[in-house]
Enzyme design. Sequence first.
Site, PDB file in Angstrom:
ATOM      1  N   SER A  41       5.772  24.121  22.698  1.00 56.92           N
ATOM      2  CA  SER A  41       5.900  22.217  23.450  1.00 56.92           C
ATOM      3  C   SER A  41       5.864  22.205  22.665  1.00 56.92           C
ATOM      4  O   SER A  41       5.054  21.471  21.478  1.00 56.92           O
ATOM      5  CB  SER A  41       5.361  22.583  25.055  1.00 56.92           C
ATOM      6  OG  SER A  41       4.178  22.764  24.373  1.00 56.92           O
ATOM      7  N   GLU A  98       3.360  34.476  18.315  1.00 60.20           N
ATOM      8  CA  GLU A  98       3.207  34.019  16.558  1.00 60.20           C
ATOM      9  C   GLU A  98       2.845  35.746  16.149  1.00 60.20           C
ATOM     10  O   GLU A  98       2.419  36.340  17.090  1.00 60.20           O
ATOM     11  CB  GLU A  98       2.127  33.264  15.829  1.00 60.20           C
ATOM     12  CG  GLU A  98       3.139  31.289  16.379  1.00 60.20           C
ATOM     13  CD  GLU A  98       2.788  31.675  17.800  1.00 60.20           C
ATOM     14  OE1 GLU A  98       1.350  32.003  18.783  1.00 60.20           O
ATOM     15  OE2 GLU A  98       3.390  30.896  18.635  1.00 60.20           O
TER      16      GLU A  98
HETATM   17  N1  HPA Z   1       1.025  30.732  20.653  1.00 59.03           N
HETATM   18  C1  HPA Z   1       2.199  30.153  21.550  1.00 59.03           C
HETATM   19  N2  HPA Z   1       1.801  29.872  22.395  1.00 59.03           N
HETATM   20  C2  HPA Z   1       0.556  29.180  23.244  1.00 59.03           C
HETATM   21  C3  HPA Z   1      -0.483  30.450  22.722  1.00 59.03           C
HETATM   22  C4  HPA Z   1      -0.390  31.035  21.245  1.00 59.03           C
HETATM   23  O1  HPA Z   1      -1.191  31.075  21.175  1.00 59.03           O
HETATM   24  N3  HPA Z   1      -1.597  30.203  23.527  1.00 59.03           N
HETATM   25  C5  HPA Z   1      -1.522  29.568  24.519  1.00 59.03           C
HETATM   26  N4  HPA Z   1       0.339  29.063  24.014  1.00 59.03           N
END
Ligand code: HPA
Length: 277
Positions: A217, A198
């Site tokens: 997920s 993000e």
């Molecule tokens: N964001 C999205 N998915 C993830 C993150 C994150 O900060 N850390 C591990 N999977």
Amino acid sequence: MSETIHHPLDDAATDPFEVAARAARDIARLTGVEHHDIALTLGSGWGKAADLIGETTATIAATEVTGFSKPALAGHVGSLRSILTPKGTRVLVIGARTHYYEGHGVRRVVHSVRTAAATGARTMVLTNGAGGIKSTWSPGQPVLISDHINLTGDSPLEGATFIDLTDLYSTRLRDLARRVDPSLDEGVYCQFRGPQYETPAEVRMAKTIGGHIVGMSTALEAIAARQAGMEVLGFSLITNMAAGIQTTPLSHQEVIEAGQQAEPVISALLARVIGEL
Ligand code: HPA
């Protein structure tokens, strides 16, 4: 290598529940276990739990089961295991998650959940590695998922299928998990499409709308589990603080390492919770 084989879930006219029923028959044949009680999807950091739950009676390659895709990530194990707990419960461990960001459509994302339901499982335990928003959390910490916000814009439900999602992440099962570990905090999981992490602005948005965990997920899988009538328990391992909350750049390597460090502790926790189900 590009995929040239026809995938049974890609044909819109195919009933995904029929494909799941076929997959469940494959699992029964290959494991020798007719019926499973609990299904467990292992995300980043949770992999060792399978060894602690009980005796593995069969391990099969996911590719031997109808409708399962090859995992996109090296860190994601493409196998299914049938485990017998000391209590006599049969647990189907799914080490082969298909992510939404792989772009194969939501049917493939939830196929493992529908298959688990077709094997008889009434409880779906979903785990993942995710980014944390709550300032009291730190990397390496496991948290319960109390609810979700589905930001994928997609759904595993097809047509006018109206499904109640109240108490989707079962209060009963969260209470049970907290009896095993009273220090477990909980939060609302926001599923983003990914695969990019993000932006800090997206994380601020997630926080503003009530999110505490960001990941790629689980929400779509939980919806499918509820549709199948299963009770859902969700765990996130906070592998990193979400973008903008941690000031250093996010990296997949960091996520993997946080998972590896936390693995013994959170796997033991998960195995204890499974033992109580
Ligand atoms: N964001 C999205 N998915 C993830 C993150 C994150 O900060 N850390 C591990 N999977």
